[in-house]
Design an enzyme around this catalytic site. Structure first.
Site, PDB file in Angstrom:
ATOM      1  CB  ALA A  76      -0.948   0.002   1.186  1.00 16.94           C
ATOM      2  CB  THR A  77       4.195   2.170   1.273  1.00 18.00           C
ATOM      3  OG1 THR A  77       3.877   1.832   2.630  1.00 18.00           O
ATOM      4  CG2 THR A  77       5.092   3.400   1.250  1.00 18.00           C
ATOM      5  CG  ASN A 156      -3.471   3.356  10.200  1.00 18.19           C
ATOM      6  OD1 ASN A 156      -3.961   4.355   9.669  1.00 18.19           O
ATOM      7  ND2 ASN A 156      -2.275   3.370  10.747  1.00 18.19           N
ATOM      8  CD  GLN A 184      -5.538  -1.399   9.050  1.00 15.58           C
ATOM      9  OE1 GLN A 184      -6.120  -2.408   9.453  1.00 15.58           O
ATOM     10  NE2 GLN A 184      -4.237  -1.227   9.199  1.00 15.58           N
ATOM     11  CB  ALA A 205      -1.519  -9.317   0.350  1.00 13.90           C
ATOM     12  CG  HIS A 206       1.243  -6.735   5.233  1.00 12.87           C
ATOM     13  ND1 HIS A 206       1.403  -6.338   6.544  1.00 12.87           N
ATOM     14  CD2 HIS A 206       1.454  -5.634   4.483  1.00 12.87           C
ATOM     15  CE1 HIS A 206       1.724  -5.044   6.568  1.00 12.87           C
ATOM     16  NE2 HIS A 206       1.751  -4.596   5.335  1.00 12.87           N
ATOM     17  CB  THR A 245      10.124 -10.040 -12.800  1.00  8.92           C
ATOM     18  OG1 THR A 245      11.024  -9.788 -13.873  1.00  8.92           O
ATOM     19  CG2 THR A 245       9.666 -11.485 -12.835  1.00  8.92           C
ATOM     20  CB  CYS A 331       4.671   3.773  11.127  1.00 11.01           C
ATOM     21  SG  CYS A 331       3.614   2.723  10.154  1.00 11.01           S
TER      22      CYS A 331
HETATM   23  C1  LIG Z   1      -0.240  -0.815   6.758  1.00 11.18           C
HETATM   24  C2  LIG Z   1      -0.823   0.376   6.084  1.00 11.18           C
HETATM   25  C3  LIG Z   1      -0.198   0.960   4.972  1.00 11.18           C
HETATM   26  C4  LIG Z   1       1.126   0.470   4.446  1.00 11.18           C
HETATM   27  O1  LIG Z   1       0.966  -0.713   3.743  1.00 11.18           O
HETATM   28  P1  LIG Z   1       2.252  -1.553   3.269  1.00 11.18           P
HETATM   29  O2  LIG Z   1       1.678  -2.602   2.379  1.00 11.18           O
HETATM   30  O3  LIG Z   1       2.841  -2.104   4.513  1.00 11.18           O
HETATM   31  O4  LIG Z   1       3.150  -0.624   2.543  1.00 11.18           O
HETATM   32  C5  LIG Z   1      -0.812   2.030   4.367  1.00 11.18           C
HETATM   33  N1  LIG Z   1      -1.966   2.513   4.822  1.00 11.18           N
HETATM   34  C6  LIG Z   1      -2.610   1.990   5.882  1.00 11.18           C
HETATM   35  C7  LIG Z   1      -3.898   2.570   6.337  1.00 11.18           C
HETATM   36  C8  LIG Z   1      -2.056   0.915   6.553  1.00 11.18           C
HETATM   37  O5  LIG Z   1      -2.668   0.409   7.624  1.00 11.18           O
END
Ligand SMILES: *Cc1c(COP(=O)(O)O)cnc(C)c1O
Length: 398
Positions: A76-77, A156, A184, A205-206, A245, A331
């Site tokens: 997501a970053t 979050n 989230q 995904a995580h 890739t 963070c």
């Molecule tokens: C965890 C999070 C991110 C960052 O996602 P990554 O995949 O770890 O880069 C961005 N935005 C929100 C709201 C998050 O909770």
């Protein structure tokens, strides 16, 4: 030091364990099916490409878009950076104004700050005491120069859910593009991009029982078709918007995680809400000077952000060494400054410094919740016995 197995994990907003079903789906692509999805001349490549396209379909189904509107990223970053910088540089001829909020994730805030250094104007909308943005305020600050609105879907830190569908209508009427960091929310609440009126949406995904290092960006292809300036350059993958890739095993896991969430979403939310209510009510019944941060109703079921007045959150977390919890956002928890989200909600300093985030999820059990209740009650009381401020406050109000 405890072994990890004896620690209760209650930090599902920081990351989630990978669902075993997701791991099973990934294994063939970590072993025998190792092809490059861009190799078009042989079976190894075809198998990898088919797996990627199946996963793209699984992600698309969850958010109600078509497969040609999704590109895979590293998380997501990256998706937030690509969406915001991508629009800023592709639509610069139309205007230089971006609207966001003070309660965003740093992936959005820091990206906007970089754009400000490059001549863009950014409005950081204030949030209310629950961390929510008001659609009317968004409407009021749109100008001729506004090209993008970017708002977090579910916060979050405090779990508050923003009224995106209403903002989406406003954005659509005014011809302003609308992006959301929906990390989230996706897989937990309805995240249909058309219902929400979104043009761009960031996923990872995580945070939804998939692997780390894989995410996606939804980019609307019709009405209107969105163009993005790419951030990296190279091969032709992902419509040239995100070359490199493809991480096939991670993409397969992400797809599986999406399909699983779609199937489980309703029942899982109900189950987690019951556990959340048990935790909330027990803590409020057994501890005084306690405050729920975030919206009382419009919040993620797995989130409880609670301030235990007179008990510094860092001290409480340190004493709860068999529970994995977070103070403020993960963070920034290395630094001893209060969370920017809690400060944006104008929470009193005493409450911001004593806030703990409980994150419940798919593998949280009632036994764990009971253990967390007992441990938190015990430690809050113990730490307050040591606090002269608390003693003073109690004798004053007695
Ligand atoms: C965890 C999070 C991110 C960052 O996602 P990554 O995949 O770890 O880069 C961005 N935005 C929100 C709201 C998050 O909770």
């Amino acid at each position: 030091m405890n072994s990890q197995d004896s620690i209760i994990y209650m930090d599902y907003h920081a990351t989630t364990p990978i669902d075993p079903q997701v791991v099973d789906a990934m294994i063939p692509y970590l072993t025998t099916c190792f092809g490059n999805a861009s190799s078009t001349a042989h079976l190894f490549g075809w198998k990898a490409r088919d797996a990627v396209e199946k996963a793209r379909h699984q992600v698309a189904e969850l958010i109600g878009c078509s497969t040609d509107e999704l590109i895979f990223t590293s998380g997501a970053t990256e998706s937030d950076n690509l969406a915001i910088k991508g629009v800023a540089y592709a639509y610069r001829h139309k205007g230089n104004h971006i609207i966001t909020s003070t309660a965003e994730h740093h992936a959005v805030l820091d990206t906007c700050a970089v754009l400000e250094n490059d001549g863009f104007k950014v409005t950081y909308l204030p949030v209310d005491k629950y961390g929510m943005v008001h659609p009317q305020q968004v409407r009021d600050c749109i100008t001729e120069q506004t090209i993008l609105i970017s708002l977090i879907y579910a916060n979050n830190e405090v779990g508050t859910i923003n009224p995106l569908a209403e903002v989406g209508k406003i954005a659509g009427c005014q011809g302003v593009l609308f992006h959301s960091d929906a990390v989230q929310a996706v897989g937990k609440i309805d995240s249909d991009v058309n219902r929400l009126g979104l043009d761009l949406m960031s996923l990872t995904a995580h945070k939804m029982y998939g692997p780390k290092g894989i995410g996606a960006l939804y980019i609307r292809a019709r009405k209107p078709r969105i163009h993005l300036a790419p951030m990296i350059h190279g091969g032709g993958q992902e419509n040239r918007i995100r070359p490199g890739t493809l991480n096939v095993p991670a993409i397969v896991g992400f797809g599986e995680a999406c399909e699983l969430s779609k199937t489980l979403m309703v029942d899982e939310s109900e189950r987690i809400a019951v556990l959340r209510d048990k935790l909330l009510h027990a803590l409020f019944n057994r501890i005084d000077h306690i405050n729920l941060n975030g919206h009382p109703l419009k919040r993620l079921v797995g989130n409880l952000n609670i301030s235990f007045e007179f008990v510094e959150s860092e001290a409480l977390l340190a004493s709860l060494d068999n529970i994995a919890l977070s103070a403020g956002s993960a963070c920034t928890s290395g630094a001893v400054q209060a969370s920017h989200v809690l400060l944006a909600m104008r929470l009193k300093k005493e409450l911001a410094h004593t806030a703990v985030r409980f994150g419940l999820g798919r593998f949280t059990t009632e036994v764990e919740v009971d253990q967390v209740i007992d441990a938190v009650v015990k430690e809050v009381h113990r730490l307050r016995q040591l606090s002269p401020l608390y003693e003073e406050n109690i004798s004053n109000t007695a």
